[in-house]
Design a protein around this motif. Structure first.
Motif, mmCIF file in Angstrom:
data_model
loop_
_atom_site.group_PDB
_atom_site.id
_atom_site.type_symbol
_atom_site.label_atom_id
_atom_site.label_comp_id
_atom_site.label_asym_id
_atom_site.label_seq_id
_atom_site.Cartn_x
_atom_site.Cartn_y
_atom_site.Cartn_z
ATOM 1 N N UNK A 90 24.471 -65.986 -6.957
ATOM 2 C CA UNK A 90 23.056 -64.974 -6.226
ATOM 3 C C UNK A 90 21.934 -65.766 -6.666
ATOM 4 N N UNK A 91 20.663 -65.300 -5.999
ATOM 5 C CA UNK A 91 19.921 -64.936 -5.381
ATOM 6 C C UNK A 91 18.959 -63.850 -5.063
ATOM 7 N N UNK A 92 17.323 -64.007 -6.019
ATOM 8 C CA UNK A 92 16.622 -63.241 -5.145
ATOM 9 C C UNK A 92 15.053 -63.720 -5.201
ATOM 10 N N UNK A 93 14.057 -63.285 -4.208
ATOM 11 C CA UNK A 93 13.189 -63.902 -4.033
ATOM 12 C C UNK A 93 12.289 -62.504 -3.854
ATOM 13 N N UNK A 94 10.972 -62.148 -4.130
ATOM 14 C CA UNK A 94 10.344 -61.172 -3.219
ATOM 15 C C UNK A 94 8.802 -62.223 -2.118
ATOM 16 N N UNK A 95 9.162 -62.948 -2.278
ATOM 17 C CA UNK A 95 8.078 -64.394 -1.233
ATOM 18 C C UNK A 95 8.812 -64.822 -0.080
ATOM 19 N N UNK A 96 10.251 -64.530 0.166
ATOM 20 C CA UNK A 96 10.990 -65.784 0.462
ATOM 21 C C UNK A 96 11.132 -64.879 2.210
ATOM 22 N N UNK A 97 10.289 -65.948 3.251
ATOM 23 C CA UNK A 97 10.308 -65.139 4.740
ATOM 24 C C UNK A 97 11.806 -65.783 5.421
#
Length: 540
Positions: free
Chosen positions: A263-270
């Motif tokens: 799993x992954x979480x990123x607040x910056x990934x577009x």
């Protein structure tokens, strides 16, 4: 001529008495500042070519060594020349005197991708590690490392057989923190190495220990430990915008086996492009994600409220021949009901994703409806959920079921389409046969009712249709489809374009169809020829 020692240019001329004499001529290029000379050499797009300018004069001996961009290696390395290629890369790095490197690109490829070449032993880990240490010391901004694919290892990473014994892939440590200035990293390891992401100490409040500059990361054909990759994306890259993970084998622990989940979480990934080998991606949480391109054995859960473009490729048959779901689909939560672009490549049912959206500006479907009556009925049900779209691109194998009936059923749900692009794909395995060889007389695609167009297919917005056969599509199928297009209720239709593929052209079929419709002013024929640069050009 040029004097090698001083860079001055002289010219031999005749004086008034007819005698030859040497006249000095100023060398304007050599007199330029280093910054301008660097700009000139960078346009050569090859460090080896730039280094060859050192033969011009003493002034040029070390100009190339201060270049901020290094393009090393080659693009087609014969097996016998690999060692010399690697030596030249090491020598160029040793000669480089630039205190900081903006870009380092190292490329080593096989001379012939289809031929087995003994390159495994020719690129040991210590060589690659030395290149990466060089990048770290020179405060690099952009790194692109591309190694040739190890075909023997590609199917068995992270282990390979050498001399009858199973050998573990060599670990390739990447000290990301040492490359604190890097903004873009591309690592194509050709299934050769197990990538170790060295991220010690862990990030703390205020950004210490975080990989704060990185905005684009690509990892191709490598083995990576699941926890390291999760930590990298979720914690160590607060500015990461573009992430590509392609052909990556996720490991559990110290490379003991495949990871069961990720799993992954990123607040910056577009932007996310992901394809995992033998590993299950469970969840992606990305509040700013706009573009998602995913493929794999199974789907996953995506929480992305800003999503605008989705491309999903089901690389294996995720459904039984009767259309029953056997693997988890791609689930999208939080996104709007409309998209700019939706591309789906699936060997069977796609209704679970089509019904998620109400409107799509550009809808691209690549379908291969499996054999059997139930599978075709599932296909018909999926098309009932087709979102409204202005541009519809359909790639369909013509031989499993009736091509024209399948297209007519799809068009019954496309009243808002302005442009329709149809790609008729040749099916090679098994060889093309008649439709009756693949489905029974009970199949809906054999029913005469499906050809009824009066009042049933209204394409009020349709302006243009493009037909693009890929391979030798049956001429009768193409002609039948063109004929049906003109029977539709499409008052706005201006033209039908028949465009021959530049990659698998069928000249005989092209000429036959052209002879049938040459007199029709609304039918236009185009031939595209592939140029040496890889672009397409129109043949008049």
């Amino acid at each position: 001529m040029v004097h090698p020692d001083d860079g001055h240019r002289s010219e031999i001329v005749m004086d008034a008495a007819g005698r030859s004499c040497e006249v000095d001529e100023e060398d304007y290029i050599s007199g330029l500042p280093d910054d301008l000379l660097h700009n000139i050499l960078l346009r050569l797009r090859s460090t080896a070519a730039a280094a060859r300018t050192s033969v011009l004069s003493r002034r040029w001996l070390r100009v190339w060594a201060h270049l901020p961009d290094l393009e090393l290696g080659n693009f087609r390395a014969p097996a016998a020349a690999v060692d010399s290629v690697l030596d030249s890369i090491d020598a160029a790095m040793a000669a480089s005197q630039a205190p900081a490197i903006d870009s380092l690109c190292i490329t080593v490829e096989k001379e012939n991708r289809t031929r087995q070449l003994p390159l495994s032993a020719a690129i040991p880990a210590h060589r690659v590690i030395a290149w990466l240490r060089f990048a770290s010391r020179r405060r690099l901004r952009r790194l692109n490392l591309s190694l040739p694919a190890d075909d023997d290892m590609a199917a068995r990473a992270p282990r390979r057989r050498v001399g009858g014994e199973e050998k573990t892939m060599e670990a390739l440590p990447i000290d990301l923190l040492a490359m604190e200035r890097a903004t873009s990293i591309v690592l194509d390891l050709g299934h050769r190495f197990r990538l170790r992401l060295m991220m010690i100490p862990p990030p703390v409040a205020g950004g210490s220990g975080a990989f704060t500059k990185l905005t684009a990361l690509t990892i191709i054909a490598a083995a990576v430990e699941r926890r390291e990759l999760e930590a990298l994306v979720s914690s160590h890259c607060p500015r990461l915008e573009k992430l590509s993970i392609i052909g990556v084998k996720l490991l559990d622990g110290a490379g003991a086996g495949a990871a069961s989940s990720f799993s992954m979480r990123s607040d910056s990934l577009t932007s996310l492009y992901i394809h995992l080998r033998e590993s299950g991606l469970e969840e992606v949480v990305a509040p700013r994600l706009e573009k998602l391109h995913a493929s794999g054995d199974t789907g996953f859960h995506v929480a992305a409220p800003m999503l605008a473009e989705v491309s999903w490729q089901d690389v294996h048959r995720a459904y039984l021949s009767n259309g029953v779901l056997r693997r988890r689909p791609l689930k999208i939560a939080g996104a709007a009901r409309s998209l700019r672009r939706l591309c789906i490549t699936s060997p069977s049912s796609v209704g679970y994703l089509l019904q998620r959206f109400d409107a799509v500006d550009w809808l691209d479907l690549t379908l291969a409806v499996p054999q059997g009556v139930e599978a075709y009925r599932t296909f018909m049900d999926d098309m009932d959920n087709l979102p409204k779209c202005e541009t519809l691109v359909v790639s369909l194998i013509a031989q499993f079921h009736g091509f024209v009936p399948s297209m007519l059923h799809l068009l019954r749900r496309c009243s808002h389409v302005k442009k329709l692009v149809v790609m008729i794909i040749e099916h090679r395995d098994p060889p093309p046969l008649s439709p009756s060889s693949f489905c029974s007389t009970a199949c809906p695609c054999r029913s005469p009712d499906i050809y009824k167009t009066d009042g049933g297919i209204a394409l009020d917005c349709l302006e243009e249709v493009e037909i693009r056969p890929i391979g030798p599509a049956p001429v009768g199928v193409v002609a039948e489809f063109v004929d049906q297009i003109f029977r539709l209720d499409a008052a706005m239709l201006k033209k039908v374009v028949y465009q021959q593929s530049p990659f698998r052209p069928d000249q005989e079929g092209y000429e036959k169809v052209r002879s049938m419709y040459l007199s029709n002013p609304r039918v236009e024929f185009r031939q595209l020829a592939s140029t040496k640069q890889g672009c397409d050009s129109l043949v008049q």
